[in-house]
Scaffold this motif. Structure first.
Motif, PDB file in Angstrom:
ATOM      1  N   ARG A  80       0.903  14.612 -13.257  1.00 40.12           N
ATOM      2  CA  ARG A  80      -0.200  15.011 -14.155  1.00 40.12           C
ATOM      3  C   ARG A  80      -0.721  16.399 -13.808  1.00 40.12           C
ATOM      4  O   ARG A  80      -1.149  17.128 -14.674  1.00 40.12           O
ATOM      5  CB  ARG A  80      -1.323  13.973 -14.064  1.00 40.12           C
ATOM      6  CG  ARG A  80      -0.943  12.729 -14.828  1.00 40.12           C
ATOM      7  CD  ARG A  80      -2.162  12.050 -15.412  1.00 40.12           C
ATOM      8  NE  ARG A  80      -1.721  10.964 -16.261  1.00 40.12           N
ATOM      9  CZ  ARG A  80      -2.076   9.703 -16.084  1.00 40.12           C
ATOM     10  NH1 ARG A  80      -2.892   9.378 -15.110  1.00 40.12           N
ATOM     11  NH2 ARG A  80      -1.639   8.776 -16.902  1.00 40.12           N
ATOM     12  N   LEU A 133      -4.409   3.497   3.966  1.00 42.46           N
ATOM     13  CA  LEU A 133      -3.514   3.706   2.816  1.00 42.46           C
ATOM     14  C   LEU A 133      -4.154   3.197   1.527  1.00 42.46           C
ATOM     15  O   LEU A 133      -4.017   3.819   0.467  1.00 42.46           O
ATOM     16  CB  LEU A 133      -2.171   3.005   3.058  1.00 42.46           C
ATOM     17  CG  LEU A 133      -1.270   3.626   4.130  1.00 42.46           C
ATOM     18  CD1 LEU A 133      -0.054   2.754   4.393  1.00 42.46           C
ATOM     19  CD2 LEU A 133      -0.810   5.029   3.711  1.00 42.46           C
ATOM     20  N   ARG A 134      -4.866   2.050   1.622  1.00 35.96           N
ATOM     21  CA  ARG A 134      -5.520   1.481   0.433  1.00 35.96           C
ATOM     22  C   ARG A 134      -6.551   2.473  -0.125  1.00 35.96           C
ATOM     23  O   ARG A 134      -6.673   2.661  -1.325  1.00 35.96           O
ATOM     24  CB  ARG A 134      -6.205   0.162   0.799  1.00 35.96           C
ATOM     25  CG  ARG A 134      -6.622  -0.679  -0.413  1.00 35.96           C
ATOM     26  CD  ARG A 134      -7.347  -1.965  -0.066  1.00 35.96           C
ATOM     27  NE  ARG A 134      -7.024  -2.541   1.209  1.00 35.96           N
ATOM     28  CZ  ARG A 134      -5.972  -3.318   1.459  1.00 35.96           C
ATOM     29  NH1 ARG A 134      -5.148  -3.610   0.493  1.00 35.96           N
ATOM     30  NH2 ARG A 134      -5.760  -3.802   2.656  1.00 35.96           N
ATOM     31  N   LEU A 173      -6.304   8.373  -5.029  1.00 41.82           N
ATOM     32  CA  LEU A 173      -5.287   8.913  -5.937  1.00 41.82           C
ATOM     33  C   LEU A 173      -5.436   8.317  -7.329  1.00 41.82           C
ATOM     34  O   LEU A 173      -5.266   9.005  -8.333  1.00 41.82           O
ATOM     35  CB  LEU A 173      -3.886   8.617  -5.387  1.00 41.82           C
ATOM     36  CG  LEU A 173      -3.431   9.448  -4.177  1.00 41.82           C
ATOM     37  CD1 LEU A 173      -2.166   8.861  -3.569  1.00 41.82           C
ATOM     38  CD2 LEU A 173      -3.184  10.899  -4.596  1.00 41.82           C
ATOM     39  N   LYS A 215      -6.503   5.682   0.334  1.00 38.08           N
ATOM     40  CA  LYS A 215      -5.771   6.832  -0.205  1.00 38.08           C
ATOM     41  C   LYS A 215      -5.297   6.500  -1.626  1.00 38.08           C
ATOM     42  O   LYS A 215      -5.421   7.325  -2.537  1.00 38.08           O
ATOM     43  CB  LYS A 215      -4.576   7.138   0.712  1.00 38.08           C
ATOM     44  CG  LYS A 215      -3.900   8.449   0.404  1.00 38.08           C
ATOM     45  CD  LYS A 215      -2.815   8.754   1.409  1.00 38.08           C
ATOM     46  CE  LYS A 215      -2.094  10.029   1.041  1.00 38.08           C
ATOM     47  NZ  LYS A 215      -0.983  10.307   1.962  1.00 38.08           N
ATOM     48  N   ALA A 216      -4.784   5.275  -1.807  1.00 41.25           N
ATOM     49  CA  ALA A 216      -4.311   4.840  -3.131  1.00 41.25           C
ATOM     50  C   ALA A 216      -5.470   4.811  -4.122  1.00 41.25           C
ATOM     51  O   ALA A 216      -5.326   5.233  -5.276  1.00 41.25           O
ATOM     52  CB  ALA A 216      -3.662   3.466  -3.023  1.00 41.25           C
ATOM     53  N   VAL A 248       2.405  10.019  -9.824  1.00 43.76           N
ATOM     54  CA  VAL A 248       1.641  10.134 -11.075  1.00 43.76           C
ATOM     55  C   VAL A 248       0.735  11.351 -11.018  1.00 43.76           C
ATOM     56  O   VAL A 248       0.692  12.167 -11.934  1.00 43.76           O
ATOM     57  CB  VAL A 248       0.793   8.847 -11.310  1.00 43.76           C
ATOM     58  CG1 VAL A 248      -0.201   9.063 -12.441  1.00 43.76           C
ATOM     59  CG2 VAL A 248       1.700   7.677 -11.608  1.00 43.76           C
ATOM     60  N   THR A 249       0.012  11.492  -9.892  1.00 45.99           N
ATOM     61  CA  THR A 249      -0.943  12.601  -9.765  1.00 45.99           C
ATOM     62  C   THR A 249      -0.224  13.931  -9.806  1.00 45.99           C
ATOM     63  O   THR A 249      -0.645  14.864 -10.490  1.00 45.99           O
ATOM     64  CB  THR A 249      -1.715  12.465  -8.436  1.00 45.99           C
ATOM     65  OG1 THR A 249      -2.208  11.140  -8.353  1.00 45.99           O
ATOM     66  CG2 THR A 249      -2.875  13.437  -8.380  1.00 45.99           C
ATOM     67  N   GLN A 257       0.828  -1.212   0.000  1.00 45.39           N
ATOM     68  CA  GLN A 257       0.000   0.000   0.000  1.00 45.39           C
ATOM     69  C   GLN A 257       0.861   1.260   0.000  1.00 45.39           C
ATOM     70  O   GLN A 257       0.525   2.249  -0.642  1.00 45.39           O
ATOM     71  CB  GLN A 257      -0.949   0.014   1.209  1.00 45.39           C
ATOM     72  CG  GLN A 257      -1.986  -1.101   1.204  1.00 45.39           C
ATOM     73  CD  GLN A 257      -2.665  -1.280  -0.134  1.00 45.39           C
ATOM     74  OE1 GLN A 257      -3.015  -0.304  -0.799  1.00 45.39           O
ATOM     75  NE2 GLN A 257      -2.820  -2.524  -0.557  1.00 45.39           N
ATOM     76  N   ALA A 291       2.062   1.703  -3.465  1.00 44.05           N
ATOM     77  CA  ALA A 291       0.979   2.162  -4.351  1.00 44.05           C
ATOM     78  C   ALA A 291       0.722   3.657  -4.143  1.00 44.05           C
ATOM     79  O   ALA A 291       0.577   4.409  -5.116  1.00 44.05           O
ATOM     80  CB  ALA A 291      -0.287   1.356  -4.074  1.00 44.05           C
ATOM     81  N   VAL A 292       0.690   4.090  -2.879  1.00 43.05           N
ATOM     82  CA  VAL A 292       0.444   5.506  -2.587  1.00 43.05           C
ATOM     83  C   VAL A 292       1.585   6.360  -3.144  1.00 43.05           C
ATOM     84  O   VAL A 292       1.346   7.394  -3.785  1.00 43.05           O
ATOM     85  CB  VAL A 292       0.261   5.732  -1.058  1.00 43.05           C
ATOM     86  CG1 VAL A 292       0.305   7.215  -0.723  1.00 43.05           C
ATOM     87  CG2 VAL A 292      -1.046   5.127  -0.587  1.00 43.05           C
ATOM     88  N   LEU A 313       1.288   6.407  -7.009  1.00 46.85           N
ATOM     89  CA  LEU A 313       0.152   7.211  -7.483  1.00 46.85           C
ATOM     90  C   LEU A 313       0.311   8.684  -7.126  1.00 46.85           C
ATOM     91  O   LEU A 313      -0.144   9.550  -7.862  1.00 46.85           O
ATOM     92  CB  LEU A 313      -1.155   6.656  -6.909  1.00 46.85           C
ATOM     93  CG  LEU A 313      -1.587   5.328  -7.558  1.00 46.85           C
ATOM     94  CD1 LEU A 313      -2.644   4.637  -6.720  1.00 46.85           C
ATOM     95  CD2 LEU A 313      -2.106   5.557  -8.968  1.00 46.85           C
ATOM     96  N   SER A 314       0.951   8.969  -5.995  1.00 45.54           N
ATOM     97  CA  SER A 314       1.207  10.372  -5.634  1.00 45.54           C
ATOM     98  C   SER A 314       2.098  11.004  -6.693  1.00 45.54           C
ATOM     99  O   SER A 314       1.860  12.131  -7.120  1.00 45.54           O
ATOM    100  CB  SER A 314       1.904  10.476  -4.282  1.00 45.54           C
ATOM    101  OG  SER A 314       1.071   9.987  -3.299  1.00 45.54           O
ATOM    102  N   ALA A 374      -7.774  12.835 -14.256  1.00 45.52           N
ATOM    103  CA  ALA A 374      -6.911  13.844 -14.888  1.00 45.52           C
ATOM    104  C   ALA A 374      -6.523  13.405 -16.301  1.00 45.52           C
ATOM    105  O   ALA A 374      -6.421  14.217 -17.215  1.00 45.52           O
ATOM    106  CB  ALA A 374      -5.667  14.059 -14.038  1.00 45.52           C
ATOM    107  N   SER A 385      -6.080  10.414 -10.556  1.00 34.58           N
ATOM    108  CA  SER A 385      -5.127  10.302 -11.655  1.00 34.58           C
ATOM    109  C   SER A 385      -5.837   9.931 -12.957  1.00 34.58           C
ATOM    110  O   SER A 385      -5.575  10.497 -14.014  1.00 34.58           O
ATOM    111  CB  SER A 385      -4.077   9.255 -11.276  1.00 34.58           C
ATOM    112  OG  SER A 385      -3.403   8.809 -12.392  1.00 34.58           O
ATOM    113  N   ASN A 421      -3.209  -0.022   7.011  1.00 37.49           N
ATOM    114  CA  ASN A 421      -3.157  -0.496   5.619  1.00 37.49           C
ATOM    115  C   ASN A 421      -4.417  -0.109   4.859  1.00 37.49           C
ATOM    116  O   ASN A 421      -4.358   0.280   3.691  1.00 37.49           O
ATOM    117  CB  ASN A 421      -3.019  -2.026   5.577  1.00 37.49           C
ATOM    118  CG  ASN A 421      -1.676  -2.486   6.075  1.00 37.49           C
ATOM    119  OD1 ASN A 421      -0.786  -1.672   6.306  1.00 37.49           O
ATOM    120  ND2 ASN A 421      -1.531  -3.792   6.272  1.00 37.49           N
TER     121      ASN A 421
END
Lengths: 57, 255
Positions: free
Chosen positions: A47, B225-226, B232, B228-229, A43-44, A33, A36-37, A40-41, B239, B236, B222
């Motif tokens: 972008r 965070l999941r 995002l 949050k992912a 990527v965001t 996780q 992944a965060v 993606l952070s 966008a 993303s 976890n």
């Protein structure tokens, strides 16, 4: 040696296995996780800043 | 204070500080508990086999504790619709299932030499099996519904309905004639178990509870965070493809 030694060992072994598996699953999930965060952070952010289209044009 | 720490960002900070202590406490108490387990006297009837009790009984207690935590989180989910309550609820289900599974397996391995059978359909054993199936059902429900808010509300209702099984597990040995022995620690009139066996059992129970607390805080982190992912990922994707933003309303960002 106790005649039920096998049952005692099996009970402790199964408990250790399940607890170790649960701990490992939680720790590995945390790593996944976090990754992944972070990905993606990135990527965001990329972008949202984005390439300047006017500059390219 | 509760609302302050119920904020996911504050929770992540608090979890980071709390977890090393919880891991340490569980490792220490489990180590002491295991030492006491193997130095406690053998039972005059069961012999060495009684040592299974020190891993079986705390697992049963934590299996019910986990359901209690899940029920409290389910209430908070339905009343306040708080994402952290949903995360705590979701995180507790696999942990409860693991401890219930330990309870069932070690009970079975204790039952064979003592009762002559691995399994019997008596009220205590069956109600614990039902508890395990409820945990599995909840895990499946969380996996089935993709949107966390909807999954949280559905799981909360199932959790509250399933709570009826908890008093049945606890009092089954009093309400029905069962092969399983009646309560010998938490009972009116005090424990009937000898102090030399009670102390290792209590220390192991503290160890199991501390481990559950550590795992639960870590698993809730976890889950935060999941989400949050996921948020995002949606941002993303929106966008990159503006039509996604129209398909996904703003509520996705709430969770």
């Amino acid at each position: 040696m106790d005649e039920h030694f096998g049952f005692i060992v099996a009970a402790f072994a199964v408990t250790a296995l399940i607890l170790a598996g649960t701990i490992a699953a939680v720790l590995l999930d945390h790593r996944a996780q976090k990754r992944a965060v972070a990905r993606l952070s990135g990527v965001t952010e990329h972008r949202s800043i984005g390439p300047d289209k006017d500059a390219i044009a | 204070m509760l609302t302050t720490y119920a904020n996911p960002t504050n929770f992540l900070r608090l979890a980071g500080k709390l977890l090393p202590w919880l891991w340490g406490l569980s490792a220490l108490t489990l180590a002491v508990g295991l030492y006491m387990t193997f130095t406690a006297p053998a039972d005059y009837q069961q012999g060495e086999t009684v040592r299974i009790m020190y891993i079986h009984v705390p697992a049963a207690w934590v299996a019910m504790l986990s359901y209690g935590v899940m029920t409290a989180a389910a209430l908070a989910t339905l009343v306040w619709r708080h994402p952290l309550a949903e995360a705590a609820q979701k995180a507790a289900a696999p942990l409860g299932a693991a401890f219930t599974f330990i309870c069932l397996i070690t009970g079975s391995l204790w039952g064979k030499p003592m009762w002559g059978t691995y399994w019997v359909w008596d009220a205590r054993l069956t109600s614990v099996l039902v508890l395990f199936l409820i945990y599995l059902g909840l895990i499946a429900l969380w996996q089935t519904i993709e949107e966390p808010g909807r999954a949280g509300r559905a799981a909360s209702i199932l959790t509250l309905v399933g709570f009826i099984n908890i008093p049945i597990v606890k009092f089954s040995v009093d309400w029905w004639n069962t092969l399983h022995q009646p309560a010998s620690v938490f009972r009116m009139g005090g424990p009937t178990i000898a102090a030399s066996m009670l102390w290792p059992l209590l220390v192991m129970a503290v160890g199991y509870s501390a481990l559950f607390a550590a795992l639960h805080v870590a698993a809730t982190r976890n889950e935060v965070l999941r989400r949050k992912a996921r948020r995002l990922g949606i941002t993303s994707a929106a966008a990159a493809e503006p039509s996604v933003a129209r398909l996904r309303p703003a509520r996705a960002a709430v969770h």
